[in-house]
Write a protein that holds these residues in place. Structure first.
Motif, short mmCIF file in Angstrom:
data_model
loop_
_atom_site.label_atom_id
_atom_site.label_comp_id
_atom_site.label_asym_id
_atom_site.label_seq_id
_atom_site.Cartn_x
_atom_site.Cartn_y
_atom_site.Cartn_z
N ILE A 129 0.73 -1.18 0.12
CA ILE A 129 0.13 -0.20 0.15
C ILE A 129 0.72 1.27 0.09
O ILE A 129 0.78 2.13 -0.65
N GLY A 130 2.08 1.08 1.01
CA GLY A 130 2.73 2.34 0.93
C GLY A 130 3.51 2.62 -0.44
O GLY A 130 3.56 3.64 -0.94
N ALA A 131 3.90 1.61 -1.00
CA ALA A 131 4.65 1.64 -2.41
C ALA A 131 3.69 2.38 -3.42
O ALA A 131 3.75 3.17 -4.21
N HIS A 132 2.44 1.67 -3.55
CA HIS A 132 1.36 2.20 -4.38
C HIS A 132 0.90 3.75 -4.26
O HIS A 132 1.16 4.60 -5.06
N LEU A 133 0.95 4.01 -3.05
CA LEU A 133 0.65 5.43 -2.61
C LEU A 133 1.76 6.51 -2.85
O LEU A 133 1.66 7.40 -3.52
N TYR A 134 2.74 5.79 -2.87
CA TYR A 134 3.93 6.86 -3.09
C TYR A 134 4.18 7.04 -4.57
O TYR A 134 4.40 8.07 -5.13
N GLY A 135 3.76 6.00 -5.19
CA GLY A 135 3.66 6.09 -6.93
C GLY A 135 2.60 7.00 -7.35
O GLY A 135 2.70 7.89 -8.17
N PHE A 136 1.25 6.99 -6.57
CA PHE A 136 0.28 8.02 -6.78
C PHE A 136 0.95 9.43 -6.62
O PHE A 136 0.53 10.28 -7.51
N ALA A 137 1.47 9.56 -5.43
CA ALA A 137 2.11 10.88 -5.11
C ALA A 137 2.83 11.39 -6.24
O ALA A 137 2.91 12.83 -6.65
N ILE A 138 3.94 10.43 -6.69
CA ILE A 138 4.85 10.99 -7.84
C ILE A 138 4.16 11.11 -8.83
O ILE A 138 4.49 12.04 -9.67
N PHE A 139 3.03 10.34 -9.39
CA PHE A 139 2.38 10.57 -10.54
C PHE A 139 1.79 11.80 -10.50
O PHE A 139 1.80 12.70 -11.44
N GLY A 140 1.14 12.28 -9.39
CA GLY A 140 0.41 13.54 -8.95
C GLY A 140 1.49 14.48 -9.47
O GLY A 140 0.94 15.47 -10.06
N VAL A 141 2.49 14.66 -8.84
CA VAL A 141 3.39 15.54 -9.23
C VAL A 141 3.96 15.64 -10.93
O VAL A 141 3.95 16.78 -11.40
N PHE A 142 3.98 14.46 -11.36
CA PHE A 142 4.26 14.54 -12.82
C PHE A 142 3.08 15.20 -13.50
O PHE A 142 3.40 15.94 -14.59
N LEU A 143 1.84 15.13 -13.15
CA LEU A 143 0.68 15.39 -14.10
C LEU A 143 0.36 17.04 -13.51
O LEU A 143 -0.60 17.40 -14.08
N GLY A 144 1.09 17.42 -12.45
CA GLY A 144 1.02 18.67 -12.20
C GLY A 144 -0.32 18.82 -11.09
O GLY A 144 -0.91 19.84 -10.77
N HIS A 145 -0.72 17.54 -10.34
CA HIS A 145 -1.76 17.67 -9.63
C HIS A 145 -1.49 17.44 -8.01
O HIS A 145 -1.38 16.28 -7.61
N SER A 146 -0.95 18.52 -7.53
CA SER A 146 -0.13 18.48 -6.28
C SER A 146 -1.05 18.24 -5.06
O SER A 146 -0.73 17.67 -4.03
N THR A 147 -2.52 18.22 -5.29
CA THR A 147 -3.34 17.76 -4.22
C THR A 147 -3.15 16.27 -4.31
O THR A 147 -3.26 15.83 -2.84
N MET A 148 -2.93 15.55 -5.13
CA MET A 148 -2.84 14.18 -5.12
C MET A 148 -1.56 13.65 -4.34
O MET A 148 -1.38 12.88 -3.83
N TYR A 149 -0.30 14.60 -4.47
CA TYR A 149 0.75 14.44 -3.85
C TYR A 149 0.58 14.49 -2.59
O TYR A 149 1.05 13.78 -1.75
N MET A 150 0.04 15.61 -1.88
CA MET A 150 -0.17 15.83 -0.60
C MET A 150 -1.34 14.56 0.15
O MET A 150 -0.88 14.21 1.05
N TRP A 151 -2.26 14.29 -0.54
CA TRP A 151 -3.15 13.22 0.03
C TRP A 151 -2.40 12.05 -0.07
O TRP A 151 -2.62 11.50 1.10
#
Lengths: 414, 183, 176, 196
Positions: A129-151
């Motif tokens: 779960i931690g790894a997937h959430l980290y993946g989402f966070a980085i994905f959020g940064v990639f797409l310019g969706h910083s809310t996803m990073y923070m969440w």
């Protein structure tokens, strides 16, 4: 020509290995170096050649974090490589060391007690779960969706707290040992775990609204970076990326290890093979991991505590060690572990890490050191996807594809 | 029950007005958290998290219990723990000295895996539960035998108040004071 | 596609071995089988490597999991094994079978490249090239992958490149 | 430099004179130090796996932005580099190039055991110690250090800048007084030329 593959300025051949441009590519291609210092994950470089803004050729230049794990694994005995190999993916620490431990267990012929198996599977799922959430966070940064990073980063802390309560370290747990695990669960752990599971279930619904179903994000992910089933098999793509392309392959099914044969879970598979499907696989996997955590915690609570190391080792424990195991649930090591010898032979251990199948080939010549450790991690096998999936897309699709492949350079470079 | 593969469909976009309704849903979530924020940020260094008892922080030696077996130095994966020979009084004849070996630690390399603590046959090594200490030069990080026996100074504890992060069903993490206020 | 119920791994492995053996012997390829824990290695002669690989690919082994090379300086050879498995063939999916060849140890050892058979071997062959110095004939793009050229010249995974471990008394500062 | 005859005068000389006048005043020194210490923007160069904890520092748990630190993409807009773990021989070139692109006054934090003495990889053939590449201000033990440790490092660096007047000395004299500049002994980017 493959249907449903969005490609600008041409088409791909049957498997998608080669791009056939519809017009002759101009002589002056732009060569763009992306990385190693760039807004995304950083420690890799992709050299892309562009015709206009269409990627004609991509050449992943990896190895910026090559830390010589295979060589150092040959000189450090049998126990010490566990923390060493863990550094490949420190937010996926239990998963990435499990295959090595399994391979050594196969060579030694030891079997951990059932309680240790459950503990290891529990930590593996927390890590997943931690790894997937980290993946989402980085994905959020990639797409310019910083809310996803923070969440995602904020919610990841919940599972890090869980892992910390279990093992005593935030990320680098060094938890599994050949024939056992290092710590038993603390008394308040089951309640913590249940609260975390309930929280995350609620939260995933909100993720869907703000990120996955967000029209902006969907239009950037849908139909982008399609890997067909045949291409995934040809390139040997693993893990969630392969499962997004319709390949129902998971080591937990193929060669079940630890407590997985006794746990009830599903392996989610999507057929679309695009960036959105790759993201959705991870969401579904988090849901399954939550189920596994619930079951494992219930089992651990219901069943009486028993030694969490191999019987042979426990038989050699002095009274002080046994007392610590009972009172603190902490497994002590014996001085013989520092110079243990493993029978001659070759073994392959594998496990499903957060990013896919990781394989360790361990060869022993009967000595105090492994003779050869060959590591093939999931990211190492996914690296080839950059070369064959990127061509034909616009340069602005690169972050979406990179992020959806969930590529982690330290894991890939070893 | 054996695990199985389940083929799932992608989530559907909502109907004709997909752009409108999905956007609105995303906006509503944003407004919800704007009005009812769930903050758990730690205002470091005014607050600092007090870690659990089993946390693997700095490693300290209890010299009285050490039996000089060197198991800790042998198991150390990064060769951070080294053995040194120091003179100690002879156990039976106090005027004589004998050379005995003790571990010292190099925090430039230590990875806090805790193998040394777990392998120690007499529990002479233990972890303290704090980890946030920084250094301005490398030489300070090699702890000699005297430093290794003392718990390091913890400047954060003097500056801030301890808090604890609790896992909460509603908020995820919840910041609560670690200790009751005195008086 | 794999479906429930989950299967016993050892029986799948046995089936995969039979399938691989049949595929190779039908092409008239001579081989020997070595058993490992959880996999089988099929060792062939160098001239049969490409033919054997093609036969195995037709038998359903569709990708390379690991290109495992081990250096045996005493026996003056490299043991080079392509560990294969299948995604698409349900019967043998997940079973690991190795197709191996022994390469005499010299300054510039070489083997035929199997990238044309399995695309998934491309990056792993580049990796073996930089770490062991084994050249793959017919590889489309044989450059170092992970290492910088000066480091790759050391051939770091060969056994004669020695990395030393510090002992437990070494490296203590004099004053300490 | 030769005095020009252009009407605008020599810009270099003018700038130097303006700097002398402004920094000659005592309070401005303090302003420079204060302003620098609260705008330490780390450049987004991730060298290794400590980047997970670097990300956690700027996540809701510790909220690095409360220190005025915001990870930024372009090295030209940053003044802090955080070496996140191991620096390999391939990466050392990028680290040095990024460091040279950053405007002065600039600072460096070495994070994690690998960045100090190699950590687990002390005898590896492919690593470089970052203090051989760039001058380091603060060292963080741990593998990886906790996010709070990185927060403590940023706080410590801020205090160091203010108490030792690092930034204003740097602006005045062209280099700071307390740390020697580091010039790498070997050619870090030599391999790049070879591969092209």
């Amino acid at each position: 020509m493959v249907e449903d593959v969005r490609i600008y300025g041409g088409w791909k051949d049957e498997l998608g290995l080669k791009v056939v441009p519809s017009k002759k590519i101009g002589k002056d291609l732009y060569e763009v170096f992306i990385g190693p210092q760039h807004p995304g994950s950083g420690h890799m470089r992709i050299t892309v050649r562009l015709d206009g803004d269409i990627i004609v050729e991509a050449d992943p230049d990896i190895g910026y974090v090559h830390r010589t794990m295979e060589k150092l694994g040959e000189i450090r005995g049998w126990i010490k490589p566990i923390p060493l190999f863990e550094r490949m993916a420190i937010h996926d620490a239990c998963n990435i060391t499990m295959p090595y431990v399994l391979a050594v267990e196969k060579l030694m012929g030891v079997e951990p007690p059932l309680r240790a198996k459950y503990l290891r599977s529990l930590l593996c799922e927390i890590n997943r779960i931690g790894a997937h959430l980290y993946g989402f966070a980085i994905f959020g940064v990639f797409l310019g969706h910083s809310t996803m990073y923070m969440w995602a980063m904020g919610d990841r802390e919940v599972f890090i707290e869980l892992a910390e309560a279990l093992t005593g370290a935030r990320l680098t747990h060094s938890y599994p040992l050949p024939g056992g695990a290092r710590r038993d669960i603390p008394a308040d752990f089951p309640d913590m775990a249940r609260r975390a599971v309930n929280y995350m279930r609620k939260r995933l619904k909100e993720y869907e609204k703000i990120f996955l179903n967000n029209p902006v994000i969907r239009s950037r992910l849908e139909g982008v970076g399609v890997i067909s089933k045949g291409l995934a098999a040809e390139l040997g793509i693993v893990g969630p990326n392969a499962r997004a392309s319709g390949i129902g392959y998971d080591v937990r099914i193929v060669e079940p290890y630890d407590a997985y044969p006794e746990l009830d879970f599903e392996v989610p598979v999507f057929r679309e093979g695009d960036a959105l499907a790759r993201t959705m696989v991870r969401v579904e996997e988090i849901k399954q991991s939550l189920r596994i955590i619930e079951q494992a915690v219930e089992w651990l609570e219901k069943n009486p505590r028993e030694p969490i190391v191999d019987k042979y080792l426990y038989g050699k424990y002095p009274p002080l060690h046994k007392k610590i195991m009972e009172s603190e649930g902490r497994a002590k090591l014996l001085p013989i572990s520092a110079a243990m010898k493993v029978p001659k032979g070759r073994a392959i251990g594998r496990a499903e890490t957060g990013r896919g199948e990781t394989i360790y080939y361990v060869e022993s010549d009967g000595g105090v050191n492994p003779y050869r450790v060959r590591i093939v991690t999931a990211s190492a096998r996914n690296a080839i996807a950059f070369k064959y999936v990127l061509p034909g897309h616009k340069i602005m699709d690169l972050p979406a594809i990179y992020g959806s492949l969930d590529y982690f350079p330290p894991e890939s470079d070893r | 029950m054996p695990p199985k593969v389940a083929v799932k469909p992608l989530p559907k976009r909502g109907g004709l007005l997909a752009g409108v309704s999905d956007n609105l849903a995303a906006l509503m979530i944003g407004i919800k958290y704007f009005l009812n924020p769930k903050r758990f940020s730690i205002y470091y260094p005014k607050e600092y998290p007090e870690l659990r008892k089993g946390y693997r922080g700095f490693i300290i030696l209890n010299k009285q219990k050490c039996i000089s077996c060197a198991a800790c130095a042998r198991i150390c994966p990064s060769a951070a723990m080294k053995m040194i020979r120091v003179p100690v009084p002879h156990p039976k004849e106090p005027e004589k000295t004998v050379m005995k070996q003790f571990p010292v630690i190099n925090y430039q390399r230590c990875i806090f895996c805790g193998y040394c603590v777990d392998i120690c046959p007499t529990e002479a090594l233990y972890h303290v539960n704090y980890h946030d200490i920084v250094y301005e030069n490398l030489a300070e990080m090699f702890w000699d035998l005297d430093t290794f026996q003392k718990e390091p100074e913890y400047p954060t504890a003097e500056e801030g108040i301890p808090v604890r992060l609790m896992i909460h069903e509603e908020y995820g993490l919840l910041k609560v004071p670690a200790r009751e206020k005195q008086g | 596609m794999l479906q429930a119920p989950s299967r016993d791994y050892s029986s799948v492995l046995g089936l995969a071995l039979e399938k691989a053996k049949n595929a190779l012997s039908s092409k008239g390829i001579v081989f020997s089988v070595e058993e490992g824990k959880g996999f089988y290695d099929i060792i062939v002669e160098r001239e049969y490597l490409v033919a054997g690989a093609t036969a195995l690919k037709e038998a359903g082994f569709d990708h390379v999991v690991s290109l495992t090379v081990t250096d045996y300086p005493k026996e003056k050879k490299f043991r080079l094994v392509y560990h294969l498995t299948s995604y698409l063939d349900y019967e043998i999916a997940g079973a690991i079978i190795g197709l191996g060849v022994e390469v005499p140890r010299s300054d510039r050892p070489s083997v035929p490249s199997l990238t044309q058979v399995w695309r998934s071997a491309e990056f792993q062959e580049r990796e073996v090239y930089e770490f062991f110095g084994i050249e793959f004939e017919g590889h489309p793009d044989l450059r170092p992958l992970l290492l910088t050229p000066p480091v790759a010249e050391l051939r770091p995974l060969r056994k004669d490149f020695v990395v030393r471990e510090e002992n437990i008394y070494e490296g203590v500062p004099k004053s300490g | 430099m030769q005095e020009g005859k252009a009407y605008v005068g020599n810009l270099d000389v003018t700038a130097k004179r303006a700097r002398d006048i402004l920094l000659g005043k005592v309070p401005l020194d303090k302003v420079v130090d204060w302003a620098t210490s609260f705008s330490l923007w780390p450049v987004h160069l991730t060298t290794s796996c400590c980047s997970t904890e670097f990300a956690a520092t700027f996540s809701p748990r510790v909220d690095g932005e409360q220190f005025g630190a915001l990870p930024w993409v372009g090295p030209r807009q940053t003044n802090l580099i955080i070496i996140e773990g191991t620096v390999t021989k391939k990466m050392a070139c990028a680290v040095r190039l990024t460091w040279e692109q950053m405007p002065a006054p600039k600072f460096a934090i070495a994070m994690g055991a690998c960045a100090l003495d190699g950590g687990l990889f002390y005898n590896s053939y492919n690593i470089v110690k970052p203090w051989q590449v760039i001058p380091i201000d603060i060292y963080l033990p741990g593998c990886p250090p906790r996010p709070e440790t990185l927060a403590r490092a940023i706080v410590t660096l801020q205090r160091k800048i203010r108490s030792k007047k690092v930034a204003s000395t740097w602006v005045r004299e062209g280099w700071r007084g307390d740390i020697e500049p580091v010039i790498p002994k070997e050619d870090l980017c030599g391999w790049a030329a070879k591969s092209i």
